[in-house]
Design a protein around this motif. Structure first.
Motif, mmCIF file in Angstrom:
data_model
loop_
_atom_site.group_PDB
_atom_site.id
_atom_site.type_symbol
_atom_site.label_atom_id
_atom_site.label_comp_id
_atom_site.label_asym_id
_atom_site.label_seq_id
_atom_site.Cartn_x
_atom_site.Cartn_y
_atom_site.Cartn_z
ATOM 1 N N VAL A 186 -17.099 15.244 26.236
ATOM 2 C CA VAL A 186 -16.540 15.218 27.514
ATOM 3 C C VAL A 186 -15.357 14.228 27.328
ATOM 4 N N GLU A 208 -25.463 25.450 33.739
ATOM 5 C CA GLU A 208 -24.138 24.912 34.198
ATOM 6 C C GLU A 208 -23.519 25.582 35.726
ATOM 7 N N ARG A 209 -23.760 26.770 35.721
ATOM 8 C CA ARG A 209 -23.439 27.366 36.996
ATOM 9 C C ARG A 209 -24.456 27.399 38.000
ATOM 10 N N PHE A 259 -13.914 12.085 33.564
ATOM 11 C CA PHE A 259 -14.738 13.237 33.698
ATOM 12 C C PHE A 259 -15.390 13.018 35.178
ATOM 13 N N SER A 260 -15.912 14.087 35.913
ATOM 14 C CA SER A 260 -16.681 13.969 36.873
ATOM 15 C C SER A 260 -18.187 13.781 36.772
ATOM 16 N N ARG A 287 -21.864 29.635 27.016
ATOM 17 C CA ARG A 287 -22.099 28.504 28.204
ATOM 18 C C ARG A 287 -23.537 28.590 28.410
ATOM 19 N N ARG A 345 -23.741 18.260 31.670
ATOM 20 C CA ARG A 345 -23.704 18.168 30.154
ATOM 21 C C ARG A 345 -25.086 17.601 29.628
ATOM 22 N N LYS A 377 -20.478 14.768 38.357
ATOM 23 C CA LYS A 377 -21.273 16.185 38.272
ATOM 24 C C LYS A 377 -21.284 16.786 36.870
ATOM 25 N N GLU A 378 -20.072 16.900 36.329
ATOM 26 C CA GLU A 378 -20.015 17.502 35.010
ATOM 27 C C GLU A 378 -20.777 16.919 33.998
#
Ligand code: CA
Length: 233
Positions: free
Chosen positions: A104, A232-233, A108-109, A228, A116, A111-112
């Motif tokens: 990362v 993640e989504r 970075f957020s 992906r 990860r 949340k992200e």
């Protein structure tokens, strides 16, 4: 079940504290070190489920730590997420080639980062995924034995052996970033049938054949590619 153990090696106190706060709030058990030598010791002592590793560190730097961890049976399988600064692309590539899983970039957020970390923990699970000859991932089904790929239920027959191998490998390790060198030398190998040694050409061709699902293969600028992770989504 006890929650996952995470070690953070980061010399910037603010970042280490933010990381610790966010991870503990998610229920993880977290330990931190501000120096490479102490960080390595902490990892060897705790044998965590995942490591967040800064690259620029006093004592031992992140790449040296990565190399030591991957060379030791006790720690070799622990997923490593590098925490990097802008402009460290070269070190990121080296780290990935040394066996780090992902990275990362600061800032970075939270949340992200949590997404990860969760993806990294899933990859670190001792499931024998290497024996999974058939993968299903967000509308893409890959059957290695039958040499078949389906996209949203439709069979796509035009995949070459090399493309199938690449797609399967990346989907098997979804969420993990791979460098071009890694894909070329460790996955494509020295297959005499491979005409084109340029990995970008193969990826482009795979994407075309994936049609609507082409965005499943993500380009990581200056680094490489990854498939992906569905979480993640
Ligand atoms: Ca640093």
């Amino acid at each position: 079940m006890l929650s996952a153990k995470i070690v953070i090696v980061e010399d910037e106190n603010d970042i280490r504290e933010v990381l610790t706060y966010n991870l503990e709030r998610e229920g993880f058990r977290v330990w931190g070190a501000a120096d490479g030598v102490l960080g390595l010791k902490l990892i060897q002592d705790k044998v965590p489920d995942l490591i967040l590793l800064d690259l620029m560190l006093p004592g031992l730097d992140g790449l040296q730590i990565c190399q030591k961890l991957k060379g030791d049976k006790l720690t070799a399988a622990i997923p490593i997420i590098m925490v990097t600064a802008k402009g460290e692309e070269h070190d990121i590539v080296t780290g990935l080639d040394l066996g780090a899983d992902d990275y990362v970039t600061k800032p970075f957020s939270p949340k992200e980062l949590i997404a990860r970390v969760r993806a990294g923990l899933r990859r670190g699970k001792p499931i024998d995924r290497e024996n999974d000859r058939r993968l299903e991932n967000d509308g893409i089904t890959i059957d290695l034995d039958r040499h078949e790929v389906s996209v949203d239920g439709e069979r796509v027959t035009s995949f070459t052996a090399t493309e199938l191998k690449l797609l399967y490998f990346m989907a098997l390790h979804s969420g993990r970033v791979f460098t071009r060198d890694h894909l070329l030398n460790k996955v494509v190998g020295h297959d005499s049938f491979v005409v084109d040694r340029n990995i970008d050409v193969h990826i482009q061709s795979i994407r075309k054949k994936l049609g609507k699902r082409r965005e499943m293969i993500e380009t990581i600028r200056g680094v490489g590619y990854r498939f992906r992770d569905s979480g993640e989504r």
